[in-house]
Every structure is written in C-alpha cells, then in structure tokens.
Design a protein around this motif. Structure first.
Motif, short mmCIF file in Angstrom:
data_model
loop_
_atom_site.label_atom_id
_atom_site.label_comp_id
_atom_site.label_asym_id
_atom_site.label_seq_id
_atom_site.Cartn_x
_atom_site.Cartn_y
_atom_site.Cartn_z
N UNK A 21 0.85 -1.19 0.00
CA UNK A 21 0.00 0.00 0.00
C UNK A 21 0.89 1.24 0.00
N UNK A 22 1.16 1.85 -1.18
CA UNK A 22 2.04 3.01 -1.24
C UNK A 22 1.56 4.18 -0.39
N UNK A 23 0.25 4.32 -0.22
CA UNK A 23 -0.25 5.44 0.59
C UNK A 23 0.32 5.36 2.00
N UNK A 24 0.57 4.15 2.47
CA UNK A 24 1.12 3.98 3.82
C UNK A 24 2.63 3.72 3.84
N UNK A 25 3.17 3.14 2.75
CA UNK A 25 4.52 2.60 2.88
C UNK A 25 5.51 2.99 1.78
N UNK A 26 5.12 3.79 0.79
CA UNK A 26 6.02 4.13 -0.31
C UNK A 26 7.27 4.83 0.21
N UNK A 27 8.42 4.42 -0.29
CA UNK A 27 9.69 5.07 0.05
C UNK A 27 10.55 5.14 -1.20
N UNK B 211 5.20 3.97 -10.42
CA UNK B 211 5.89 2.71 -10.19
C UNK B 211 6.85 2.87 -9.01
N UNK B 212 6.64 2.06 -7.98
CA UNK B 212 7.45 2.09 -6.77
C UNK B 212 8.32 0.84 -6.69
N UNK B 213 9.41 0.95 -5.96
CA UNK B 213 10.23 -0.22 -5.66
C UNK B 213 9.84 -0.75 -4.29
N UNK B 214 9.41 -1.99 -4.26
CA UNK B 214 9.06 -2.68 -3.02
C UNK B 214 10.28 -3.50 -2.60
N UNK B 215 11.08 -2.94 -1.69
CA UNK B 215 12.33 -3.59 -1.31
C UNK B 215 12.09 -4.93 -0.61
N UNK B 216 10.96 -5.08 0.06
CA UNK B 216 10.68 -6.31 0.78
C UNK B 216 10.54 -7.51 -0.13
N UNK B 217 10.05 -7.29 -1.35
CA UNK B 217 9.87 -8.39 -2.30
C UNK B 217 10.75 -8.24 -3.54
N UNK B 218 11.65 -7.23 -3.55
CA UNK B 218 12.53 -6.97 -4.70
C UNK B 218 11.70 -6.86 -5.98
N UNK C 6 8.95 9.55 6.27
CA UNK C 6 8.76 8.33 7.06
C UNK C 6 8.10 7.21 6.26
N UNK C 7 7.80 7.47 4.97
CA UNK C 7 7.13 6.49 4.13
C UNK C 7 5.67 6.80 3.94
N UNK C 8 5.16 6.53 2.75
CA UNK C 8 3.78 6.81 2.43
C UNK C 8 3.62 8.05 1.58
N UNK C 9 2.40 8.27 1.10
CA UNK C 9 2.12 9.39 0.20
C UNK C 9 1.26 10.45 0.90
N UNK C 10 1.44 11.69 0.44
CA UNK C 10 0.55 12.76 0.86
C UNK C 10 0.27 13.64 -0.36
N UNK C 11 -0.91 14.25 -0.36
CA UNK C 11 -1.38 15.01 -1.51
C UNK C 11 -1.66 16.46 -1.08
#
Length: 287
Positions: free
Chosen positions: A21-27, A39-46, A278-283
């Motif tokens: 969930x990029x809204x909560x965790x995008x970095x 397109x985001x990079x999800x480091x947890x799953x490569x 801290x991670x996540x998105x804001x608008x």
C-alpha cells in the motif's frame, strides 16, 4: 463477457498486491506518469510495482535477478523495466525479471523522465548534460550539453517531458527552463520567468541539490520543488513549489504545509504528490 474477464483480472491483480500500500509505505525514488500511475520499488519483495490511486496495483516486475539496488526506473509499453543502479543501465524483462541488457553510463544520473518514444536521462555535472535513449535497446538517440567526466562533481540536471514530447531541463540556481525538441534534442529556447513583475530570483543553494521538476499535464505549467530557505523573497518556510507558467513566463511560490524532507514525485488532477520522509504518500492541492 470481455468486460467480466477484464474485471476479474483487475480484481485478481488488486488482491495479489494488497499487502503493498504506497499510501502507507512508499519510500525511495518515484515519478508519476501522465495517467496518474506511479511505479514504486518494493524492497521487501525486490519488485517494481505500478500503482494508481483509483485502480490499485496495475502490474509488477520482479528484480530478484538484478545484482544491484535500483535507484531510478521507467517501464516501456511492454512492461519491461529500464533501471539505473550504481552508474549502470539495466533492462529487466517484464515476464521473467531476466536482466537482458547492461550498459555503463557516462556519469552519475540525477534525473529520469520519459514519454512513449523513449526516456531522458539527466546527469550530474558542472554543466547540464542530457541523453535521450531508445526503448528498443537503450541506445542514445541524441544528447545535449557537455558530457561530464566520470567521477566529476557538480549539481543535478533536472528533466521533464511535456505533453508534446519536448524536454524541459533545469540546472544550477536559476529558475529559467531550457526547452529541447523531442526528436533530435535541438535547443528551442529558454523561458525566463518574472516574479511580482520583476526578474525571478535565483535560488540560494547553500550546498543543497536542486529539487525535482515535474509537469502538470494538459497545462503549460511546470512545478519545481524548492524550500523556503532557497528563496527568501517568498517569505515562506518548509517545502514549497515554484509554479512555472510557461505561457505567461511567470513564477509563483506556493506553500505546501510540508517539511523540506518531503519528496515531490508528480502533479495530477490539481494535486501535488509527495513521498513522506517516514514512508507513504501525501497530496497537496495546487493551482
């Protein structure tokens, strides 16, 4: 029947990516595409995951076979991923994640933008340097500026691609934007901006890099990420955007209410999109 199949496929895709969930965790690094997808990079799953606010997860590319940490990326029309990492350009195939191309780049990459015909790389150096590359094999179709020597220090060249496929570039402390023709990279001119009827001020860099440059699609407007300390004339603090109106050659400095460590990744439907420190998105609403 086709509609039902399409709905089922979208539902399955959304369920498969429901843990991301990029809204909560995008970095990390990202840029918004014209359709609002990111397109985001999800480091947890490569994995590179393409997501939109309305549609959820739209696709993914495994980077488990990439022997480097991705820094910047763009997907072609087939979903293959061109990836910048450690001064090298890689191609990871959409279906298998196989790395089928690898090329050393001439200098440190400072920015990446694209359209349907290819992608544009901005490099760090004392002078602006930009390359346009082909999606087919990553070859250089044109370049602009002075190629920096490997290991050279300097500021970032920021790039963005307009609706017409032209390339905007910005570098150094000045707000003017250089416009390049999209097919061959020919310089078409430079737009200088006024602020409150006077020449726009230069940014006070103070050892900091120039922030991202993004396009508001459908309008002749670009937004440059800056902070209040860089432009005392604005009399504001925190993260600002310089609203660069290319049709009027004027600039406005708009507050966001965010701290300087937020990262601007795009503007869509009147909202600037940021990644939180801290991670996540804001608008943030813009005009």
């Amino acid at each position: 029947m086709r509609l039902l199949i399409a709905v089922a496929a979208l539902t399955a895709t959304a369920l498969a990516g429901q843990d991301f969930d990029p809204v909560r965790s995008a970095t990390g690094w990202a840029r918004m595409d014209k359709d609002g997808s990111i397109t985001f990079y999800d480091a947890g799953t490569l994995t590179l995951r393409t997501w939109s606010r309305d549609g959820g997860e739209m696709g993914k590319v495994s980077l488990g076979r990439l022997e480097a940490t991705p820094e910047k990326w763009v997907l072609d029309i087939y979903g293959n991923a061109w990836i910048v990492a450690g001064g090298t350009l890689y191609l990871a195939e959409a279906k298998t994640g196989k790395v089928s191309s690898k090329e050393k780049l001439p200098a440190e990459v400072s920015d990446l933008a694209w359209d349907v015909k290819g992608f544009v790389i901005g490099y760090r150096g004392q002078e602006p340097y930009v390359e346009k590359r082909d999606y087919r094999n990553g070859s250089v179709t044109w370049s602009y500026g002075s190629k920096p020597k490997r290991g050279a220090v300097g500021g970032p060249t920021r790039v963005a691609v307009t609706d017409e496929g032209q390339v905007l570039l910005a570098s150094g402390p000045g707000l003017p934007l250089t416009l390049l023709e999209g097919a061959k990279g020919k310089a078409l001119g430079q737009t200088a901006f006024t602020f409150n009827g006077l020449a726009a001020p230069d940014l006070i860099m103070g050892g900091t890099d120039r922030g991202p440059l993004v396009i508001w699609n459908g309008k002749a407007v670009a937004f440059a990420a800056i902070n209040g300390r860089q432009v005392p004339e604005a009399k504001m603090s925190g993260a600002l955007v310089a609203r660069l109106d290319m049709s009027q050659s004027t600039v406005e400095f708009l507050p966001t209410g965010l701290t300087e460590d937020h990262q601007l990744i795009g503007v869509h439907e009147g909202q600037a999109v940021y990644i939180k420190p801290t991670g996540g998105l804001t608008y943030v609403q813009v005009r």
